[in-house]
Scaffold this active site. Sequence first.
Site, PDB file in Angstrom:
ATOM      1  N   ARG A 244       0.863  -1.173   0.000  1.00 53.67           N
ATOM      2  CA  ARG A 244       0.000   0.000   0.000  1.00 53.67           C
ATOM      3  C   ARG A 244       0.910   1.237   0.000  1.00 53.67           C
ATOM      4  O   ARG A 244       2.081   1.154   0.354  1.00 53.67           O
ATOM      5  CB  ARG A 244      -0.900   0.027   1.237  1.00 53.67           C
ATOM      6  N   HIS A 333      -2.433   2.330  -6.233  1.00 53.47           N
ATOM      7  CA  HIS A 333      -2.952   1.085  -5.648  1.00 53.47           C
ATOM      8  C   HIS A 333      -3.198   0.018  -6.710  1.00 53.47           C
ATOM      9  O   HIS A 333      -3.266  -1.175  -6.390  1.00 53.47           O
ATOM     10  CB  HIS A 333      -4.254   1.381  -4.892  1.00 53.47           C
ATOM     11  N   TYR A 368      -9.827 -11.090  -6.447  1.00 56.19           N
ATOM     12  CA  TYR A 368      -8.890 -11.178  -7.571  1.00 56.19           C
ATOM     13  C   TYR A 368      -9.195 -12.359  -8.491  1.00 56.19           C
ATOM     14  O   TYR A 368      -8.733 -12.391  -9.625  1.00 56.19           O
ATOM     15  CB  TYR A 368      -7.448 -11.236  -7.054  1.00 56.19           C
TER      16      TYR A 368
END
Length: 388
Positions: A244, A333, A368
């Site tokens: 991050r 991101h 994902y």
Amino acid sequence: MDTVKQLPVVKLEALYRNGVKRIALRFGYNKELIALAREAGAQWSKTERCWHVADGSPSLKKVYAVLKGFARLDGDAIFNSKSIKVPPQHTYVAQHPTRPKAPPAALRPAQFEALKAMQRKLEVARYSTNTIETYLNATKLFFQHFPKKDPKEISAADIEAYQHELATGRKVSNSYLNQVVNAVRYYYKDVLGDVYRVKFIERPRKEKKLPSVFSEQEVAALLKAPANLKHRSMLMLIYSAGLRMGELLRMELTDIDRDRRQVLIRGGKGKKDRISLLSPKFLGLLESYIAEYRPKHQLFEGQKGGRYSEASVQAVFHAAKEKAGISKPATVHTLRHSFATHLLEKGTDLRYIQTLLGHSSSKTTEIYTHVSSKALGNIRSPLDDLDL
């Protein structure tokens, strides 16, 4: 020539939306400034044709910090009392065609003290600055909706009516409505200790949005784009370890374990530490960067020392994205999303990806599977079997 005068100008002006005072950021179309405005927490208004942030010192401090060095801020319209004007009536959202909505009422002493108590509680619990500001702003607007009531007098029915007004009357987004729920729940549950009053608050249904993901070819083009060694190193580390933004900027020299090919990520989301990958391909570039820039404490430091800024990383990313010719909407991101998706497509077990990303729940990581092209690539469309 003075370089300050060459910077684009961002004008700060008072803006009223739904009767709530905001600060408008007005500037000509500029991709870099748009990215920085988003980084400062600004929202876009289609009707006013400008970006805007919450009114107050914390928001302004963040705007100044983010735009420093990238733009010249003109704040005369809000800091020069002679230039401040009462906003025209038509800037308010009308409840009735002939009756514009009035600006919010001033806080009563009991409401003000309630917000101070909430702020202390949030700070003791070590919530982030952004979360504290978000919770306080949402709770302040909630209190102002009941100008004649002490916060302790606001009932569960009042809370439900306020939610209904936001959802159907003002038609706010699900994310904002969820922020309101979180803020109000925190005040009554954690500050007042009144769990029952907010026990049955309805949460908005979650929006299922898929993350934007780069292809491997796009990642390679983006990472090759920066000529600056530090800039390339930052972007490459984010992708190679699935970091991050805040995790990258908090990283220290001692968090790099060359022998075990690992990076230690301290204080990730939820205040949790974790271990991620240190790519051998990145290690050589990292050594060159450290030798040239000689950082003292933080792995990536600003020009005057100290922690590198989030706004600068965003600007580096968008410059690299543009140079690489990538047109799809994306943020820093997106590199983290791409890291996870590409690992999944290469056969990495979802549980290991969950650990590398620092997700508390496997459900978060499972998103994902919906953007991976590997499984979809093996499925034939029924159109392919038609004799056309």
